[in-house]
Design an enzyme around this catalytic site. Structure first.
Site, PDB file in Angstrom:
ATOM      1  N   GLY A 150      14.889 -11.854  19.317  1.00 39.70           N
ATOM      2  CA  GLY A 150      15.669 -11.240  20.379  1.00 39.70           C
ATOM      3  C   GLY A 150      16.585 -10.123  19.900  1.00 39.70           C
ATOM      4  O   GLY A 150      17.002 -10.079  18.747  1.00 39.70           O
ATOM      5  N   GLU A 193      18.413 -19.078  13.790  1.00 43.53           N
ATOM      6  CA  GLU A 193      19.569 -18.893  14.671  1.00 43.53           C
ATOM      7  C   GLU A 193      20.805 -19.690  14.274  1.00 43.53           C
ATOM      8  O   GLU A 193      21.941 -19.197  14.388  1.00 43.53           O
ATOM      9  CB  GLU A 193      19.184 -19.238  16.117  1.00 43.53           C
ATOM     10  CG  GLU A 193      18.144 -18.327  16.734  1.00 43.53           C
ATOM     11  CD  GLU A 193      16.728 -18.665  16.325  1.00 43.53           C
ATOM     12  OE1 GLU A 193      15.820 -17.867  16.627  1.00 43.53           O
ATOM     13  OE2 GLU A 193      16.514 -19.719  15.687  1.00 43.53           O
ATOM     14  N   GLY A 229      12.820 -16.094  19.031  1.00 48.94           N
ATOM     15  CA  GLY A 229      12.264 -15.764  20.343  1.00 48.94           C
ATOM     16  C   GLY A 229      10.939 -15.037  20.263  1.00 48.94           C
ATOM     17  O   GLY A 229      10.106 -15.154  21.166  1.00 48.94           O
ATOM     18  N   ASP A 235      16.674 -21.712  20.025  1.00 48.17           N
ATOM     19  CA  ASP A 235      16.460 -21.502  21.456  1.00 48.17           C
ATOM     20  C   ASP A 235      14.996 -21.185  21.778  1.00 48.17           C
ATOM     21  O   ASP A 235      14.095 -21.442  20.979  1.00 48.17           O
ATOM     22  CB  ASP A 235      17.373 -20.374  21.950  1.00 48.17           C
ATOM     23  CG  ASP A 235      17.048 -19.034  21.294  1.00 48.17           C
ATOM     24  OD1 ASP A 235      16.437 -19.028  20.209  1.00 48.17           O
ATOM     25  OD2 ASP A 235      17.419 -17.991  21.876  1.00 48.17           O
TER      26      ASP A 235
END
Length: 392
Positions: free
Chosen positions: A80, A149, A126, A157
């Site tokens: 991301g 992360e 992501g 996530d």
């Protein structure tokens, strides 16, 4: 224009707004290419919007039978665009961007058409979430997977609290807390990918897929297997330490995991343990605690529940509900690159169970992530069951 092979008269000419995502139509094949090679194909708000549009369109298109997703350059996708949140330059409100991303993830996990991800290069966080739930995930000798992360104050996530928590033993906790990297062979061994194809054979594989008369999954699988080879993790693979990973990362708290690793660190042949301890000690305490709790809850949750939980965690982390570590981590690691983050809270002991629970609580004054009930069915579920590293 995206180019799969040859000259495709049916290729869609993208507008300037859509150049970060290229799409192409060849008969019953649809190809989407992440096209920001200089930025390692990071997932921006434009990428999310365009992918959501394309995948929805193609799922309803009778002529579209096989969807291929790939990336240009040295990466499938490095994850991301966290700088977007740090700099406050999102095209939309960040809540809306996150909401749309989670809808896209739900869509990919429950997609009705045959999805083929060609994962050549980096596949982080992501970015990897576009590959793992695909019907077929093809990796190469250059593939690198990681979920880093927790280290910079965020949490695991994009459906990975579900995916990692369903891996054999406590491998999921290890990957989530340490951000350790897997290569293509390790991804196949653990079920995070379905096939290993040498990169030099990718052009031939794509030509073969285009030649298929339908998107029937067994036919697609057989075609991929024409080019795939059997591989095993190397001698230095962390998968050779599964018993020790289970022993240490099965502990109830991050503190106990570190204590267990310290106790093992002086044993001959456990050099990787010392590096693991260093990694955990320099990581964000709040990121570690939130991530471990999320993975543990994921063990008892279905995909539908994990996505809703992760949405809450993401929004609450962006709001700095119990810590601003994510912003500090982005600053230190991605913006100023001094690699000297000032975590706050500074110690694991400062993050109490009561404080931790705040980021998991359902929203009281705003909407939750709303997904159709069919979202409770995860096609990925059980994908790793035939893994050569399945715990016995």
């Amino acid at each position: 224009m995206a180019t799969l092979i040859g000259d495709s008269k049916s290729a869609v000419q993208p507008s300037e707004e859509q150049q970060v995502v290229l799409d192409e139509q060849i008969g019953h094949i649809r190809v989407v290419t992440l096209n920001s090679p200089r930025k390692l194909n990071i997932i921006s708000s434009k990428v999310v919007s365009r992918l959501a549009e394309l995948f929805e369109k193609w799922e309803d298109e009778k002529e579209a039978e096989i969807i291929i997703i790939k990336g240009t350059g040295r990466a499938f996708s490095a994850g991301g665009d966290l700088k977007m949140f740090y700099e406050g330059k999102a095209d939309e409100s960040w809540i809306e961007v996150v909401y749309r991303m989670y809808w896209l993830l739900y869509h990919l996990h429950t997609y009705k058409k045959t999805l083929v991800a060609i994962v050549h290069g980096l596949a982080m966080g992501g970015g990897a979430s576009f590959a793992v739930p695909s019907t077929f995930s093809v990796v190469t000798e250059n593939t690198v997977f990681a979920t880093p992360e927790a280290g910079f104050g965020f949490h695991t996530d994009c459906s990975f609290s579900y995916v990692l928590s369903h891996l054999p033993g406590h491998l999921g906790e290890y990957l989530a807390l340490t951000g350790a990297r897997f290569d293509g062979a390790e991804m196949v061994a653990t079920g995070l990918a379905t096939h290993y194809v040498p990169s030099k054979k990718l052009p031939e594989l794509e030509k073969r897929l285009v030649s298929l008369s339908s998107g029937e999954r067994e036919a697609v699988k057989a075609s991929i297997e024409e080019f795939s080879i059997q591989v095993k993790p190397g001698e230095k693979s962390i998968l050779n330490n599964i018993p020790l990973i289970d022993k240490c990362f099965s502990k109830d708290t991050v503190e106990e995991i570190i204590e267990s690793l310290v106790a093992e660190s002086n044993t001959e042949g456990n050099e990787w343990v010392k590096e693991t301890i260093k990694t955990l000690k320099r990581s964000s305490p709040s990121g570690l605690k939130i991530t471990l709790q999320s993975i543990r809850r994921g063990r008892k949750q279905i995909l539908f529940e994990c996505l809703k939980k992760e949405f809450r965690l993401t929004i609450n982390t962006l709001r700095g509900l119990i810590s601003n570590d994510m912003y500090e981590g982005i600053r230190a690691i991605m913006i100023e690159k001094d690699n000297s983050p000032k975590w706050n809270p500074l110690s694991l002991s400062e993050i109490t169970e009561e404080k931790l629970e705040l980021v998991f609580n359902p929203f009281k004054d705003e909407f939750e992530l709303q997904l159709p009930e069919e979202g409770k069915i995860a096609r990925w579920e059980g994908k790793y069951e035939n893994s050569s590293y399945q715990k016995k």
